[in-house]
Design a protein around this motif. Structure first.
Motif, PDB file in Angstrom:
ATOM      1  N   UNK A 396       0.841  -1.201   0.000  1.00 42.38           N
ATOM      2  CA  UNK A 396       0.000   0.000   0.000  1.00 42.38           C
ATOM      3  C   UNK A 396       0.873   1.247   0.000  1.00 42.38           C
ATOM      4  N   UNK A 397       1.905   1.248   0.834  1.00 44.16           N
ATOM      5  CA  UNK A 397       2.790   2.409   0.906  1.00 44.16           C
ATOM      6  C   UNK A 397       3.406   2.723  -0.452  1.00 44.16           C
ATOM      7  N   UNK A 398       3.705   1.697  -1.220  1.00 42.67           N
ATOM      8  CA  UNK A 398       4.314   1.893  -2.531  1.00 42.67           C
ATOM      9  C   UNK A 398       3.383   2.477  -3.573  1.00 42.67           C
ATOM     10  N   UNK A 399       2.079   2.502  -3.279  1.00 44.46           N
ATOM     11  CA  UNK A 399       1.114   3.033  -4.256  1.00 44.46           C
ATOM     12  C   UNK A 399       0.831   4.521  -4.045  1.00 44.46           C
ATOM     13  N   UNK A 400       1.280   5.086  -2.942  1.00 42.30           N
ATOM     14  CA  UNK A 400       0.954   6.482  -2.630  1.00 42.30           C
ATOM     15  C   UNK A 400       1.789   7.421  -3.491  1.00 42.30           C
ATOM     16  N   UNK A 401       1.100   8.251  -4.243  1.00 44.57           N
ATOM     17  CA  UNK A 401       1.802   9.167  -5.152  1.00 44.57           C
ATOM     18  C   UNK A 401       1.060  10.505  -5.175  1.00 44.57           C
ATOM     19  N   UNK A 406       6.978  10.942   6.021  1.00 42.10           N
ATOM     20  CA  UNK A 406       6.711  10.052   7.158  1.00 42.10           C
ATOM     21  C   UNK A 406       6.717  10.758   8.501  1.00 42.10           C
ATOM     22  N   UNK A 407       7.504  11.819   8.633  1.00 49.25           N
ATOM     23  CA  UNK A 407       7.575  12.526   9.912  1.00 49.25           C
ATOM     24  C   UNK A 407       6.251  13.205  10.248  1.00 49.25           C
ATOM     25  N   UNK A 408       5.507  13.605   9.249  1.00 53.30           N
ATOM     26  CA  UNK A 408       4.173  14.166   9.472  1.00 53.30           C
ATOM     27  C   UNK A 408       3.116  13.068   9.497  1.00 53.30           C
ATOM     28  N   UNK A 409       3.329  12.052   8.655  1.00 49.31           N
ATOM     29  CA  UNK A 409       2.327  10.985   8.533  1.00 49.31           C
ATOM     30  C   UNK A 409       2.187  10.187   9.824  1.00 49.31           C
ATOM     31  N   UNK A 410       3.255  10.054  10.588  1.00 51.53           N
ATOM     32  CA  UNK A 410       3.165   9.291  11.834  1.00 51.53           C
ATOM     33  C   UNK A 410       2.184   9.950  12.790  1.00 51.53           C
ATOM     34  N   UNK A 431      13.616   6.059   2.266  1.00 47.79           N
ATOM     35  CA  UNK A 431      12.809   6.911   1.392  1.00 47.79           C
ATOM     36  C   UNK A 431      11.400   7.013   1.984  1.00 47.79           C
ATOM     37  N   UNK A 432      10.592   7.856   1.372  1.00 49.26           N
ATOM     38  CA  UNK A 432       9.260   8.108   1.926  1.00 49.26           C
ATOM     39  C   UNK A 432       8.384   6.864   1.939  1.00 49.26           C
ATOM     40  N   UNK A 433       8.396   6.103   0.850  1.00 49.51           N
ATOM     41  CA  UNK A 433       7.555   4.905   0.790  1.00 49.51           C
ATOM     42  C   UNK A 433       7.924   3.927   1.897  1.00 49.51           C
ATOM     43  N   UNK A 434       9.218   3.752   2.126  1.00 43.96           N
ATOM     44  CA  UNK A 434       9.655   2.844   3.191  1.00 43.96           C
ATOM     45  C   UNK A 434       9.193   3.351   4.550  1.00 43.96           C
ATOM     46  N   UNK A 435       9.287   4.667   4.764  1.00 41.52           N
ATOM     47  CA  UNK A 435       8.840   5.235   6.029  1.00 41.52           C
ATOM     48  C   UNK A 435       7.350   5.056   6.255  1.00 41.52           C
ATOM     49  N   UNK A 436       6.557   5.290   5.214  1.00 41.59           N
ATOM     50  CA  UNK A 436       5.102   5.090   5.330  1.00 41.59           C
ATOM     51  C   UNK A 436       4.796   3.628   5.613  1.00 41.59           C
ATOM     52  N   UNK A 437       5.495   2.731   4.928  1.00 41.89           N
ATOM     53  CA  UNK A 437       5.293   1.300   5.154  1.00 41.89           C
ATOM     54  C   UNK A 437       5.585   0.906   6.583  1.00 41.89           C
ATOM     55  N   UNK A 438       6.659   1.448   7.154  1.00 44.41           N
ATOM     56  CA  UNK A 438       6.994   1.152   8.549  1.00 44.41           C
ATOM     57  C   UNK A 438       5.886   1.604   9.489  1.00 44.41           C
ATOM     58  N   UNK A 439       5.310   2.753   9.213  1.00 44.11           N
ATOM     59  CA  UNK A 439       4.231   3.267  10.074  1.00 44.11           C
ATOM     60  C   UNK A 439       2.979   2.397   9.951  1.00 44.11           C
ATOM     61  N   UNK A 440       2.613   2.057   8.724  1.00 42.27           N
ATOM     62  CA  UNK A 440       1.409   1.239   8.515  1.00 42.27           C
ATOM     63  C   UNK A 440       1.568  -0.165   9.084  1.00 42.27           C
ATOM     64  N   UNK A 441       2.809  -0.651   9.137  1.00 45.35           N
ATOM     65  CA  UNK A 441       3.063  -2.000   9.647  1.00 45.35           C
ATOM     66  C   UNK A 441       3.383  -2.005  11.139  1.00 45.35           C
ATOM     67  N   UNK A 442       3.473  -0.848  11.760  1.00 44.76           N
ATOM     68  CA  UNK A 442       3.923  -0.747  13.148  1.00 44.76           C
ATOM     69  C   UNK A 442       2.974  -1.440  14.125  1.00 44.76           C
ATOM     70  N   UNK A 443       3.500  -1.907  15.255  1.00 44.71           N
ATOM     71  CA  UNK A 443       2.630  -2.524  16.267  1.00 44.71           C
ATOM     72  C   UNK A 443       1.481  -1.622  16.698  1.00 44.71           C
ATOM     73  N   UNK A 444       1.734  -0.302  16.781  1.00 44.72           N
ATOM     74  CA  UNK A 444       0.671   0.622  17.185  1.00 44.72           C
ATOM     75  C   UNK A 444      -0.494   0.608  16.186  1.00 44.72           C
ATOM     76  N   UNK A 445      -0.200   0.406  14.903  1.00 44.05           N
ATOM     77  CA  UNK A 445      -1.270   0.377  13.900  1.00 44.05           C
ATOM     78  C   UNK A 445      -2.065  -0.917  13.960  1.00 44.05           C
ATOM     79  N   UNK A 446      -1.515  -1.945  14.582  1.00 42.45           N
ATOM     80  CA  UNK A 446      -2.209  -3.222  14.677  1.00 42.45           C
ATOM     81  C   UNK A 446      -3.183  -3.253  15.859  1.00 42.45           C
ATOM     82  N   UNK A 447      -3.176  -2.190  16.662  1.00 40.62           N
ATOM     83  CA  UNK A 447      -3.986  -2.210  17.886  1.00 40.62           C
ATOM     84  C   UNK A 447      -4.944  -1.020  17.923  1.00 40.62           C
ATOM     85  N   UNK A 448      -5.905  -1.147  18.805  1.00 44.22           N
ATOM     86  CA  UNK A 448      -6.853  -0.050  19.016  1.00 44.22           C
ATOM     87  C   UNK A 448      -7.285   0.015  20.482  1.00 44.22           C
TER      88      UNK A 448
END
Length: 448
Positions: A396-401, A406-410, A431-448
């Protein structure tokens, strides 16, 4: 912090475009208002869908003796299959564009509680219509109305084979046939009182006899068949229902009584707290919800209000694992890609939603049984399921254009819930895509 918790724990996640509710009062106020997501993204109801399912059943039979029906059969089959993916796309799109995220979450909760599986016959690609007609209109009303709409809906009758249940002493039963206890057992064990509650096998059988007559016609619509209904009174939990002449009103009366039973109040209050707050919820939270249920005879808004008003509901620790559907919806929402899913091509929906959900362990509209999907976080964070989540997040991160910084997206994705470690990783990404991917895959994103 409270607005972030409101969006993540009681909604479908944070959004770059939509302000999060400020607190529980605003969550409840939005829930009390109009259903804007339904108005913006309509979904077909049962009556429309079942017509095509009936046509499919007819063509499947006719093509065996008439080869000229094959092309028409394939067309209808393709249309039905497309609807399966479209339903998912519109479900995620609703979650992505609404400020009233708790309504979508409640829709998923009650669809799971009153689980019906996409399968064959009248249930071929029609379950979304059952959700839309039987459940969604009653999410904020009396539980008695929700219970009645779900239990007596053609989808539930078909799913639990209630149409084949024949009263032993009915006109049809005297010529043979048997009682089917499936629906009666699920009503007591899953839909109302809960496993281990104060009912007996005799109560199950008496309720099964009371439910006889509840059936379907050849067009997949509800029908009460007097000739298969068991005559005479039935006693369920010490109360008598029915008489010499079978009456579908007796089914309404027993469901009304079950909806306000103390065991129902206790069981469903805890189940809601488990779903929204923690696998092992605070006893005081459950007690407050239970008290609201009893005081209002199952007014669901009062129960939700008791949950949202309790301090235990607002812990800053994320205690629940997002199920795959929750996770996919949150990612679609925070990346701004969700709205387009309402009208996306089937191929896109299959590639980005249906197949990933399958790989994560939650096949769309196919729960593991009448008890729905598991709540325990350990059921979802498995090696295979987690690997599927991480792979999908990076794709998903690789499709964002253009890809956001990432510093703001987090902050967009997690606000104050993002850990210092995640912030550092996002900042240090190559790079930005890698940073976004890390955020989307982060443990915090897996929880609510």
């Amino acid at each position: 912090m409270r607005s972030t918790i409101a969006a993540i724990r009681f909604g479908t996640g944070l959004s770059p475009d939509l302000a999060a509710p400020t607190d529980g009062a605003e969550v409840l106020a939005l829930l009390a208002g109009p259903d804007q997501a339904q108005a913006a993204i309509p979904v077909e109801g049962w009556d429309i869908r079942v017509l095509e399912a009936v046509e499919f059943i007819r063509l499947r039979q006719e093509r065996r003796t008439d080869p000229q029906k094959e092309a028409e059969y394939r067309r209808v089959n393709q249309s039905l299959n497309a609807r399966y993916h479209v339903d998912l796309g519109r479900t995620i799109a609703r979650a992505a564009i609404t400020r009233d995220g708790m309504r979508e979450r409640l829709m998923w909760f009650w669809a799971d509680h009153f689980a019906v599986e996409d399968s064959r016959g009248f249930l071929r690609r029609t379950v979304g219509g059952y959700h839309e007609d039987a459940l969604r209109p009653h999410l904020t009303g009396r539980f008695a109305d929700l219970l009645r709409a779900a239990v007596t809906h053609p989808a539930m009758v078909a799913y639990l084979d209630q149409g084949s249940s024949i009263g032993p002493n009915s006109p049809r039963g005297r010529r043979g046939g048997g009682l089917n206890e499936n629906l009666a057992r699920e009503v007591l064990e899953l839909h109302t009182l809960g496993v281990g509650a104060r009912y007996s096998q005799t109560d199950v059988r008496e309720l099964a006899e009371l439910l006889t007559g509840l059936s379907l016609d050849k067009e997949g619509q509800s029908l009460f068949r007097v000739n298969i209904a068991e005559p005479g009174a039935e006693t369920v939990l010490g109360r008598s229902y029915g008489g010499d002449r079978p009456d579908p009103g007796d089914i309404d009366r027993v469901l009304e009584d079950l909806s306000v039973h103390p065991d129902t109040a206790r069981y469903l209050s805890r189940k809601l707290a488990v779903h929204f707050v923690a696998d092992d919820p605070d006893p005081g939270l459950v007690a407050a919800m239970d008290a609201a249920w009893r005081a209002t005879d199952g007014d669901l808004m009062a129960v939700y209000g008791a949950m949202l008003d309790h301090p235990a509901a607002w812990s800053e620790t994320l205690q629940k694992v997002r199920r795959p559907l929750d996770y996919v919806a949150a990612v679609a929402r925070v990346t701004g890609q969700g709205a387009a899913l309402a009208d996306a091509p089937v191929r896109t929906l299959r590639q980005w939603l249906t197949t990933p959900l399958l790989q994560m362990g939650q096949t769309w509209l196919r729960p593991s049984g009448p008890d729905g999907w598991p709540e325990d976080g350990a059921a979802w964070i498995t090696p295979q399921g987690l690997a599927a989540r991480l792979d999908w997040a990076m794709r998903v991160a690789g499709t964002l254009d253009p890809a956001p910084d990432p510093r703001a997206f987090v902050d967009t994705a997690l606000g104050p819930l993002a850990s210092a470690r995640l912030r550092f990783a996002a900042d240090a990404a190559e790079d930005r895509a890698a940073g976004i991917g890390l955020i989307l895959a982060a443990p915090e994103m897996q929880r609510r």
